[in-house]
Design a protein around this motif. Structure first.
Motif, PDB file in Angstrom:
ATOM      1  N   HIS A  53     -31.136 -50.059  50.754  1.00  0.00           N
ATOM      2  CA  HIS A  53     -31.560 -49.727  49.326  1.00  0.00           C
ATOM      3  C   HIS A  53     -33.067 -49.173  49.446  1.00  0.00           C
ATOM      4  CE1 HIS A  53     -32.054 -49.154  44.948  1.00  0.00           C
ATOM      5  NE2 HIS A  53     -33.054 -50.166  45.042  1.00  0.00           N
ATOM      6  N   TYR A  54     -33.492 -48.321  48.705  1.00  0.00           N
ATOM      7  CA  TYR A  54     -34.828 -47.989  48.651  1.00  0.00           C
ATOM      8  C   TYR A  54     -35.365 -47.566  47.072  1.00  0.00           C
ATOM      9  CZ  TYR A  54     -34.172 -47.098  53.521  1.00  0.00           C
ATOM     10  OH  TYR A  54     -33.959 -47.178  54.944  1.00  0.00           O
ATOM     11  N   ALA A  55     -36.609 -48.119  46.912  1.00  0.00           N
ATOM     12  CA  ALA A  55     -37.113 -47.552  45.669  1.00  0.00           C
ATOM     13  C   ALA A  55     -37.286 -46.098  45.760  1.00  0.00           C
ATOM     14  CB  ALA A  55     -38.559 -48.022  45.478  1.00  0.00           C
ATOM     15  N   ASP A  56     -37.160 -45.398  44.278  1.00  0.00           N
ATOM     16  CA  ASP A  56     -37.189 -43.879  44.347  1.00  0.00           C
ATOM     17  C   ASP A  56     -38.658 -43.515  44.829  1.00  0.00           C
ATOM     18  OD1 ASP A  56     -35.559 -43.927  40.974  1.00  0.00           O
ATOM     19  OD2 ASP A  56     -34.825 -43.819  43.009  1.00  0.00           O
ATOM     20  N   SER A  57     -39.566 -44.410  44.643  1.00  0.00           N
ATOM     21  CA  SER A  57     -40.924 -43.542  45.242  1.00  0.00           C
ATOM     22  C   SER A  57     -41.109 -43.519  46.626  1.00  0.00           C
ATOM     23  CB  SER A  57     -41.912 -44.684  44.763  1.00  0.00           C
ATOM     24  OG  SER A  57     -41.656 -46.144  45.003  1.00  0.00           O
ATOM     25  N   LYS A 109     -38.158 -43.304  48.793  1.00  0.00           N
ATOM     26  CA  LYS A 109     -36.995 -42.877  49.017  1.00  0.00           C
ATOM     27  C   LYS A 109     -37.182 -41.475  49.920  1.00  0.00           C
ATOM     28  CE  LYS A 109     -33.554 -43.823  46.462  1.00  0.00           C
ATOM     29  NZ  LYS A 109     -32.587 -43.876  45.358  1.00  0.00           N
ATOM     30  N   ALA A 142     -35.375 -54.809  42.960  1.00  0.00           N
ATOM     31  CA  ALA A 142     -35.704 -54.086  41.818  1.00  0.00           C
ATOM     32  C   ALA A 142     -36.683 -54.560  40.900  1.00  0.00           C
ATOM     33  CB  ALA A 142     -34.262 -53.589  40.915  1.00  0.00           C
TER      34      ALA A 142
END
Length: 127
Positions: free
Chosen positions: A57-61, A63, A109
């Motif tokens: 999983h990655y943070a949108d910032s 990705k 998150a």
């Protein structure tokens, strides 16, 4: 005990690889996450991975720019960071704990306090 390394200073657009080595066995601590904290900001989850496998999983910032991996045999996790931006400047931490994947995602998150084992952090500066 977790120890991060690989931080440093880099120009925008550059790359860095961070490493996190456990002085004990990762085994049993299924959730591994990377976090960062800039001055005056809260600690932010960057990426997480589950030892049993599955999609990280990655943070949108981050990705598409950062890649997390884990080597259970060598008790090591890496965070490959590409196309770095000045906004990526922060102290980066790795953390782990025995959490199921759902809780692991929560930790990344918004609830880093769910993770009990933390490294000392490594500084990343992008100019």
């Amino acid at each position: 005990q977790l120890v991060e390394s690989g931080g440093g200073s880099v120009q925008a657009g550059g790359s860095l690889r961070l490493s996190c080595v456990a002085n004990d066995d990762f085994h049993g601590r299924y959730c591994l996450g990377w976090f960062r904290q800039a001055p005056g900001s809260e600690r932010e989850g960057v990426a997480s991975i589950y030892a049993a496998g599955g999609t990280p999983h990655y943070a949108d910032s981050v990705k598409g720019r950062f890649t997390i991996s884990q080597d259970n045999l060598n008790n090591t996790s890496t965070l490959d960071m590409n196309s770095l931006k000045p906004d990526d400047t922060a102290v980066y931490y790795c953390a782990s704990d025995r959490l199921n994947w759902g809780v692991c995602l929560q930790a990344t998150a918004s609830r880093p306090q769910l993770l009990s084992f933390w490294g000392q952090g490594t500084q990343v500066t992008v100019s």
